[in-house]
Motif scaffolding. Structure first.
Motif, PDB file in Angstrom:
ATOM      1  N   GLY A 212       3.454   7.356   4.095  1.00 16.90           N
ATOM      2  CA  GLY A 212       2.325   6.533   3.665  1.00 16.90           C
ATOM      3  C   GLY A 212       2.037   6.739   2.186  1.00 16.90           C
ATOM      4  N   ALA A 213       2.110   7.994   1.747  1.00 14.78           N
ATOM      5  CA  ALA A 213       1.836   8.288   0.334  1.00 14.78           C
ATOM      6  C   ALA A 213       2.892   7.604  -0.544  1.00 14.78           C
ATOM      7  CB  ALA A 213       1.843   9.796   0.116  1.00 14.78           C
ATOM      8  N   ILE A 214       4.157   7.621  -0.091  1.00 16.85           N
ATOM      9  CA  ILE A 214       5.221   6.948  -0.861  1.00 16.85           C
ATOM     10  C   ILE A 214       4.927   5.443  -0.903  1.00 16.85           C
ATOM     11  CG2 ILE A 214       7.698   6.391  -0.906  1.00 16.85           C
ATOM     12  CD1 ILE A 214       8.173   9.198   0.369  1.00 16.85           C
ATOM     13  N   ALA A 215       4.515   4.888   0.251  1.00 13.26           N
ATOM     14  CA  ALA A 215       4.209   3.443   0.304  1.00 13.26           C
ATOM     15  C   ALA A 215       3.097   3.093  -0.676  1.00 13.26           C
ATOM     16  CB  ALA A 215       3.812   3.044   1.725  1.00 13.26           C
ATOM     17  N   ARG A 216       2.071   3.957  -0.735  1.00 17.33           N
ATOM     18  CA  ARG A 216       0.953   3.662  -1.637  1.00 17.33           C
ATOM     19  C   ARG A 216       1.392   3.766  -3.103  1.00 17.33           C
ATOM     20  NH1 ARG A 216      -1.428   6.275   2.475  1.00 17.33           N
ATOM     21  NH2 ARG A 216      -1.418   8.295   1.477  1.00 17.33           N
ATOM     22  N   GLY A 217       2.293   4.716  -3.370  1.00 18.23           N
ATOM     23  CA  GLY A 217       2.835   4.827  -4.723  1.00 18.23           C
ATOM     24  C   GLY A 217       3.619   3.560  -5.074  1.00 18.23           C
ATOM     25  N   LEU A 218       4.435   3.102  -4.116  1.00 17.17           N
ATOM     26  CA  LEU A 218       5.256   1.910  -4.363  1.00 17.17           C
ATOM     27  C   LEU A 218       4.405   0.639  -4.478  1.00 17.17           C
ATOM     28  CD1 LEU A 218       8.270   2.644  -1.961  1.00 17.17           C
ATOM     29  CD2 LEU A 218       8.330   2.581  -4.468  1.00 17.17           C
ATOM     30  N   ALA A 219       3.199   0.688  -3.873  1.00 15.66           N
ATOM     31  CA  ALA A 219       2.326  -0.497  -3.924  1.00 15.66           C
ATOM     32  C   ALA A 219       2.005  -0.875  -5.368  1.00 15.66           C
ATOM     33  CB  ALA A 219       1.038  -0.233  -3.145  1.00 15.66           C
ATOM     34  N   HIS A 220       1.981   0.129  -6.249  1.00 14.44           N
ATOM     35  CA  HIS A 220       1.705  -0.163  -7.668  1.00 14.44           C
ATOM     36  C   HIS A 220       2.816  -1.029  -8.264  1.00 14.44           C
ATOM     37  CE1 HIS A 220      -1.795   2.477  -7.991  1.00 14.44           C
ATOM     38  NE2 HIS A 220      -1.140   3.263  -7.152  1.00 14.44           N
ATOM     39  N   LEU A 221       4.033  -0.934  -7.672  1.00 14.26           N
ATOM     40  CA  LEU A 221       5.168  -1.742  -8.157  1.00 14.26           C
ATOM     41  C   LEU A 221       5.427  -2.930  -7.222  1.00 14.26           C
ATOM     42  CD1 LEU A 221       7.531   1.338  -8.729  1.00 14.26           C
ATOM     43  CD2 LEU A 221       6.181   0.160 -10.482  1.00 14.26           C
ATOM     44  N   HIS A 222       4.506  -3.159  -6.283  1.00  9.76           N
ATOM     45  CA  HIS A 222       4.650  -4.217  -5.265  1.00  9.76           C
ATOM     46  C   HIS A 222       5.913  -4.034  -4.436  1.00  9.76           C
ATOM     47  CE1 HIS A 222       1.243  -6.276  -7.031  1.00  9.76           C
ATOM     48  NE2 HIS A 222       1.794  -6.007  -8.209  1.00  9.76           N
ATOM     49  N   LEU A 223       6.280  -2.774  -4.172  1.00 10.58           N
ATOM     50  CA  LEU A 223       7.516  -2.500  -3.420  1.00 10.58           C
ATOM     51  C   LEU A 223       7.230  -1.835  -2.069  1.00 10.58           C
ATOM     52  CD1 LEU A 223       9.903  -1.186  -6.232  1.00 10.58           C
ATOM     53  CD2 LEU A 223      10.060  -3.334  -4.988  1.00 10.58           C
ATOM     54  N   GLU A 224       5.967  -1.816  -1.666  1.00  7.74           N
ATOM     55  CA  GLU A 224       5.656  -1.086  -0.413  1.00  7.74           C
ATOM     56  C   GLU A 224       6.231  -1.790   0.805  1.00  7.74           C
ATOM     57  OE1 GLU A 224       3.577  -2.980  -2.021  1.00  7.74           O
ATOM     58  OE2 GLU A 224       1.885  -3.665  -0.826  1.00  7.74           O
TER      59      GLU A 224
END
Ligand SMILES: Cc1ncc(COP(=O)(O)O)c(C=O)c1O
Length: 379
Positions: free
Chosen positions: A233-245
């Motif tokens: 989940g933490a990785i997904a939230r990090g990727l959300a900043h790049l719209h890659l979640e």
């Protein structure tokens, strides 16, 4: 960014704890003891289980085996809920009867339950879920319960740790209380739950041998991936900043490393692991007495969500987008939309805000989102 998932509030330490906690048989036993004493059930009538729906199924099954319900009897439930509840009722060979919500409320009223009882002579039990952790007027429900001789099952999936207006803790009133430890719930160990039969004349179902069940299961593990969820989940939230979640979550689903929350299984042959019991015990001791989510009813929801997304809010996974969620199971439920107009309206207009962000920066962001949401509020 602000997310609806509870784990979005986890610190690095929480993530570490979730991934690497080790437990023992003692933790498993201590959790059962803590739940039994908190909710007023004997230890013999308390069991940790694989999921919230398993707990509901076992409670209903024990109502049947005690002769208090017969197969086919009708069980009232909220017309705004998760299909897991319907699944549990049907698995027990009982009939779900949806009670429409009170206007602009996420729960049905005691008056609506009384009306159902007058129309439906096979209605013998009701489930209260105190949606989002908002307590219902329990005294009014108890009056209906007494008048019609109903059994009450308190579903604590949304409301563990909350109290009714008269001060009693939710889960200490009905014949049975059921907890879910699923993702986003007040106690979150990814999956799991507990069944508590508070009425001492009840027994857990004969086919469910709690002691053998414990011995067989609590030393073994469930798939180790349950421990990695907060990290994923933490990785997904990090990727959300790049719209890659989305591709990340898609990959995890494809690899069967995660599953959608609503797809947790109803199974009586498995329980939680000892490390999950240890985490749940810790969370049980720190349950906040505040709603799990805020809710608002708004018009133009898609536009509002888009607007919020542009500003860094990810609030799309609100509860619930259809009266019996998720949408992919909705047609199987055969939901009586014509009889439950308030629930249909509620599901079409609801939006949630998380309630667990504590620091000033996030609270300011929540306040800004609230302000924006209020411009869309249904008048
Ligand atoms: C109101 C309610 N009750 C019970 C459940 C069942 O929980 P579980 O997924 O642990 O089976 C859910 C799941 O979301 C729920 O929303």
């Amino acid at each position: 960014m602000i997310f609806l998932g509870l784990a979005s509030n986890y610190s690095a330490r929480d993530i570490w704890r979730h991934s690497f906690t080790l437990g023992s048989r003692r933790d498993y036993r201590r959790l059962e003891l803590a739940l039994a004493s908190r909710y007023g059930a004997t230890l013999a009538n308390t069991s940790l289980v694989f999921s919230g729906r398993t707990a509901i199924y076992l409670a209903l099954q024990s109502f049947i085996e005690s002769g208090r319900l017969k197969p086919g009897d009708h069980v009232a439930l909220n017309a705004f809920t998760c299909h897991a509840v319907v699944e549990a009722i049907r698995r027990a060979k009982l009939t779900p009867v949806f009670v429409d919500l009170a206007p602009r409320s996420p729960d049905y009223s005691a008056a609506a339950l009384a009306e159902k009882c007058q129309q439906d002579k096979r209605l013998r039990a009701f489930i209260l879920q105190n949606t989002f952790g908002n307590p219902v007027d329990i005294a009014a429900f108890e009056a209906v319960k007494r008048q019609y001789g109903l059994l009450l099952l308190e579903d604590l999936a949304h409301c563990a740790g909350r109290h009714y207006p008269d001060g009693r803790e939710i889960g200490t009133v009905g014949e049975a209380a059921c907890l879910s430890f699923g993702k986003g719930k007040a106690i979150d160990t990814i999956h799991g739950g507990a069944v508590l039969l508070r009425d001492p004349t009840l027994r857990l179902p004969k086919t469910f041998d709690k002691s053998a069940f414990c011995r067989r299961q609590h030393t073994g593990g469930d798939p180790p991936r349950a421990s990695w969820y907060p990290l994923f989940g933490a990785i997904a939230r990090g990727l959300a900043h790049l719209h890659l979640e989305k591709p990340w979550l898609w990959l995890l689903l494809k690899l069967h490393w995660i599953e959608r929350s609503a797809d947790t299984k109803l199974r009586t042959d498995k329980t939680i692991t000892v490390w999950q019991a240890k985490l749940a015990l810790r969370q049980l001791a720190h349950l906040p007495d505040k709603p799990l989510r805020e809710y608002y009813l708004i018009d133009h929801r898609d536009e509002c969500l888009k607007h919020l997304r542009q500003k860094g809010y990810r609030l799309e996974e609100f509860w619930y987008e259809v009266p019996v969620a998720p949408t992919r199971y909705y047609t199987d439920v055969h939901f009586p939309e014509k009889d439950c107009k308030n629930a249909v309206f509620f599901a079409a207009h609801v939006i949630n805000l998380p309630t667990w962000y504590h620091d000033k920066k996030h609270q300011k962001q929540i306040a800004d989102a609230r302000k924006l949401i209020k411009t869309y509020e249904v008048r």
